[in-house]
Design a protein around this motif. Structure first.
Motif, short mmCIF file in Angstrom:
data_model
loop_
_atom_site.label_atom_id
_atom_site.label_comp_id
_atom_site.label_asym_id
_atom_site.label_seq_id
_atom_site.Cartn_x
_atom_site.Cartn_y
_atom_site.Cartn_z
N VAL A 80 0.83 -1.19 0.00
CA VAL A 80 0.00 0.00 0.00
C VAL A 80 0.87 1.25 0.00
O VAL A 80 0.53 2.23 -0.62
CB VAL A 80 -0.96 -0.01 1.21
N VAL A 81 2.00 1.21 0.70
CA VAL A 81 2.90 2.37 0.75
C VAL A 81 4.32 1.95 0.34
O VAL A 81 5.23 1.94 1.16
CB VAL A 81 2.89 3.03 2.14
N PRO A 82 4.52 1.65 -0.94
CA PRO A 82 5.85 1.20 -1.36
C PRO A 82 6.89 2.30 -1.30
O PRO A 82 8.10 2.03 -1.32
CB PRO A 82 5.63 0.74 -2.80
N PHE A 83 6.44 3.55 -1.21
CA PHE A 83 7.39 4.66 -1.20
C PHE A 83 8.23 4.69 0.07
O PHE A 83 9.34 5.20 0.06
CB PHE A 83 6.68 6.00 -1.41
N PHE A 127 6.79 6.03 -11.53
CA PHE A 127 7.20 5.44 -10.25
C PHE A 127 8.01 4.17 -10.50
O PHE A 127 9.04 3.95 -9.87
CB PHE A 127 5.97 5.13 -9.39
N GLY A 128 7.54 3.34 -11.42
CA GLY A 128 8.27 2.12 -11.76
C GLY A 128 9.65 2.41 -12.32
O GLY A 128 10.61 1.69 -12.04
N THR A 129 9.77 3.48 -13.10
CA THR A 129 11.06 3.87 -13.65
C THR A 129 11.99 4.36 -12.54
O THR A 129 13.19 4.07 -12.55
CB THR A 129 10.88 4.95 -14.73
N ALA A 130 11.44 5.07 -11.57
CA ALA A 130 12.25 5.50 -10.42
C ALA A 130 12.72 4.29 -9.62
O ALA A 130 13.87 4.24 -9.16
CB ALA A 130 11.45 6.45 -9.54
N VAL A 153 12.02 -3.40 -16.58
CA VAL A 153 10.88 -4.32 -16.72
C VAL A 153 10.39 -4.76 -15.34
O VAL A 153 9.19 -4.75 -15.07
CB VAL A 153 11.27 -5.53 -17.60
N VAL A 154 11.33 -5.11 -14.47
CA VAL A 154 10.93 -5.52 -13.11
C VAL A 154 10.38 -4.34 -12.33
O VAL A 154 9.40 -4.48 -11.59
CB VAL A 154 12.13 -6.15 -12.37
N GLY A 155 10.97 -3.15 -12.50
CA GLY A 155 10.49 -1.97 -11.78
C GLY A 155 9.07 -1.58 -12.15
O GLY A 155 8.29 -1.16 -11.30
N VAL A 156 8.72 -1.70 -13.42
CA VAL A 156 7.39 -1.30 -13.86
C VAL A 156 6.37 -2.41 -13.69
O VAL A 156 5.27 -2.19 -13.17
CB VAL A 156 7.43 -0.81 -15.33
N PHE A 157 6.71 -3.63 -14.09
CA PHE A 157 5.72 -4.71 -14.08
C PHE A 157 5.74 -5.55 -12.81
O PHE A 157 4.80 -6.30 -12.56
CB PHE A 157 5.92 -5.61 -15.31
N GLY A 158 6.80 -5.43 -12.03
CA GLY A 158 6.88 -6.19 -10.78
C GLY A 158 7.40 -5.32 -9.65
O GLY A 158 8.24 -5.75 -8.86
N MET A 159 6.90 -4.09 -9.59
CA MET A 159 7.43 -3.10 -8.65
C MET A 159 7.42 -3.56 -7.19
O MET A 159 8.44 -3.42 -6.51
CB MET A 159 6.67 -1.78 -8.83
N PRO A 160 6.34 -4.13 -6.66
CA PRO A 160 6.40 -4.58 -5.26
C PRO A 160 7.44 -5.67 -5.04
O PRO A 160 8.09 -5.71 -4.00
CB PRO A 160 4.99 -5.11 -4.98
N GLN A 180 12.63 -7.46 -2.95
CA GLN A 180 13.93 -8.08 -3.18
C GLN A 180 15.06 -7.19 -2.66
O GLN A 180 16.00 -7.67 -2.02
CB GLN A 180 14.13 -8.35 -4.67
N MET A 181 14.96 -5.89 -2.89
CA MET A 181 15.99 -4.97 -2.40
C MET A 181 16.00 -4.91 -0.87
O MET A 181 17.06 -4.84 -0.25
CB MET A 181 15.80 -3.58 -3.00
#
Length: 113
Positions: A1-4, A57-60, A83-90, A95-96
């Motif tokens: 809900v708050v990935p930021f 946001f995914g690009t960031a 690709v992972v940032g945009v389509f698998g952002m959570p 992972q990080m």
């Protein structure tokens, strides 16, 4: 809900500013995304703005993932990070966070028994 929140703290590990600056930057993009998607119920043009903000946001997150990967010496490329940032952002943020916890545990001295 708050990935930021996690993205901002991970960015602080790579960057040089206080974590709240990074959290604020990621939060502004995420809140704008949610606001535009909600406004899409009023007028359909706002759905496009919401989608664009999500891609931003995914690009960031992809940029953060690339910087984090370089910091840890992990092989990879920017295209797969995007690709992972945009389509698998959570999943990318999770992972990080897992890598950050693994590295923090490995760096801390273990008590002798």
């Amino acid at each position: 809900v708050v990935p930021f929140w996690h993205a901002g703290h991970l960015a602080a590990e790579v960057g040089s500013m206080h974590p709240y600056y990074y959290v604020g930057g990621f939060a502004s993009i995420w809140i704008a995304t949610i606001a535009f998607l909600c406004a899409g119920t009023i007028h359909s043009a706002y759905w496009s703005f919401g989608a664009a903000m999500y891609i931003m946001f995914g690009t960031a997150v992809a940029g953060l993932r690339t910087a984090y990967r370089v910091k840890l010496g992990i092989e990879g490329d920017m295209v797969s990070d995007w690709v992972v940032g945009v389509f698998g952002m959570p999943l990318a943020i999770g992972q990080m966070c897992a890598e950050a916890n693994t590295n923090a545990n490995a760096a801390s001295p273990q008590p002798e028994k």
